[in-house]
Design a protein around this motif. Structure first.
Motif, PDB file in Angstrom:
ATOM      1  N   UNK A   4       0.854  -1.186   0.000  1.00  0.00           N
ATOM      2  CA  UNK A   4       0.000   0.000   0.000  1.00  0.00           C
ATOM      3  C   UNK A   4       0.886   1.231   0.000  1.00  0.00           C
ATOM      4  N   UNK A   5       0.505   2.232  -0.807  1.00  0.00           N
ATOM      5  CA  UNK A   5       1.259   3.475  -0.863  1.00  0.00           C
ATOM      6  C   UNK A   5       0.458   4.604  -0.241  1.00  0.00           C
ATOM      7  N   UNK A   6       1.133   5.395   0.552  1.00  0.00           N
ATOM      8  CA  UNK A   6       0.535   6.572   1.179  1.00  0.00           C
ATOM      9  C   UNK A   6       1.308   7.778   0.662  1.00  0.00           C
ATOM     10  N   UNK A   7       0.617   8.656  -0.066  1.00  0.00           N
ATOM     11  CA  UNK A   7       1.266   9.814  -0.704  1.00  0.00           C
ATOM     12  C   UNK A   7       2.429   9.386  -1.586  1.00  0.00           C
ATOM     13  N   UNK A   8       2.263   8.273  -2.302  1.00  0.00           N
ATOM     14  CA  UNK A   8       3.279   7.791  -3.228  1.00  0.00           C
ATOM     15  C   UNK A   8       4.430   7.066  -2.568  1.00  0.00           C
ATOM     16  N   UNK A   9       4.400   6.919  -1.247  1.00  0.00           N
ATOM     17  CA  UNK A   9       5.492   6.265  -0.528  1.00  0.00           C
ATOM     18  C   UNK A   9       4.992   4.930   0.011  1.00  0.00           C
ATOM     19  N   UNK A  10       5.799   3.883  -0.227  1.00  0.00           N
ATOM     20  CA  UNK A  10       5.427   2.556   0.265  1.00  0.00           C
ATOM     21  C   UNK A  10       5.295   2.579   1.772  1.00  0.00           C
ATOM     22  N   UNK A  11       4.188   2.037   2.240  1.00  0.00           N
ATOM     23  CA  UNK A  11       3.957   1.964   3.674  1.00  0.00           C
ATOM     24  C   UNK A  11       4.492   0.607   4.135  1.00  0.00           C
ATOM     25  N   UNK A  12       5.500   0.608   5.011  1.00  0.00           N
ATOM     26  CA  UNK A  12       6.148  -0.661   5.369  1.00  0.00           C
ATOM     27  C   UNK A  12       5.255  -1.612   6.162  1.00  0.00           C
ATOM     28  N   UNK A  13       4.359  -1.091   6.974  1.00  0.00           N
ATOM     29  CA  UNK A  13       3.478  -1.947   7.773  1.00  0.00           C
ATOM     30  C   UNK A  13       2.096  -1.313   7.811  1.00  0.00           C
TER      31      UNK A  13
END
Length: 182
Positions: free
Chosen positions: A58-67
C-alpha cells in the motif's frame, strides 16, 4: 535431438508468454484495486501495488507503507478481491450476477465499515446481488435486506427472519427444522 530442441524452444516461449501475461494482469489488477482502496480509505491511500509474487504493498502519498494495521490489510484485501472479480468478469464477457463476502467488517473501524457499505451499494452496476455475511449489528442499517438466522437449541431448529432496515414491519420468522426425522 530435434524434438528435444523444439520442446525446449516451446517451453521458453510459453514461459515468456506466461511472464508477460502475469505482468500485464498484475498491473491491471493493481490499477483497479487502487481506485477501490482510495474510496475505502477516504483518499488516505491512493495506490495499491502487487509485487512479483502478488504480495500487497500500500502506498501513502506515493510512498510505500512498510506496515499496515489489520483493518488496513482487510481493506487492501477487499479491494484486491473486488478487482480480481471485476477483471474476471470483464475477461469472461459475462457479467457476474453474485458477489458473496464473508466477515469483511471484523477489524474495520466504524468509518471504514461505512465506506465498505457505500462501496457495496455502488457495486449494483456490476453485480445483481451482493451478499454480505457478518455478525456486526451496526452494518445492518446500510443494507437493503437483512436475513437473520438464529439457532434455537431448545427447539432444535433454526429461525430465519427477513427484514428491511428502516421499515416498521418485519417479515414473520420462518422456522427451519434442523433435525432429520424418519
Amino acid at each position: 535431438t530435434a524434438d528435444r530442441r523444439l520442446h525446449d524452444e516451446l517451453d521458453d516461449a510459453f514461459e515468456d508468454l506466461r511472464f508477460r501475461l502475469n505482468e500485464q494482469l498484475r498491473h491491471e489488477i493493481s490499477a483497479l484495486a487502487s481506485t477501490l482502496i482510495t474510496d475505502l480509505t477516504d483518499g488516505r491511500y491512493t495506490e495499491l501495488e502487487l509485487d512479483d509474487d502478488y504480495a500487497i504493498c500500500v502506498l501513502e502519498d506515493g510512498i510505500r507503507k512498510p506496515a499496515i494495521s489489520g483493518g488496513e490489510e482487510d481493506v487492501a484485501n477487499l479491494g484486491l478481491r473486488r478487482a480480481i472479480a471485476q477483471r474476471s468478469a470483464d475477461r469472461s464477457g459475462q457479467p457476474f450476477s453474485l458477489l458473496v463476502l464473508d466477515e469483511i467488517f471484523g477489524s474495520l473501524d466504524a468509518v471504514r465499515r461505512q465506506n465498505v457499505v457505500e462501496l457495496l451499494r455502488r457495486l449494483h452496476d456490476r453485480f445483481e446481488q451482493v451478499i454480505v455475511i457478518t455478525h456486526i449489528e451496526s452494518v445492518r442499517e446500510g443494507l437493503d435486506r437483512v436475513i437473520t438466522v438464529r439457532y434455537d437449541e431448545e427447539a432444535g431448529e433454526s429461525r430465519v427472519r427477513v427484514e428491511r432496515p428502516g421499515e416498521a414491519a418485519e417479515t414473520p420468522e420462518v422456522v427451519v427444522a434442523a433435525g432429520v426425522g424418519e
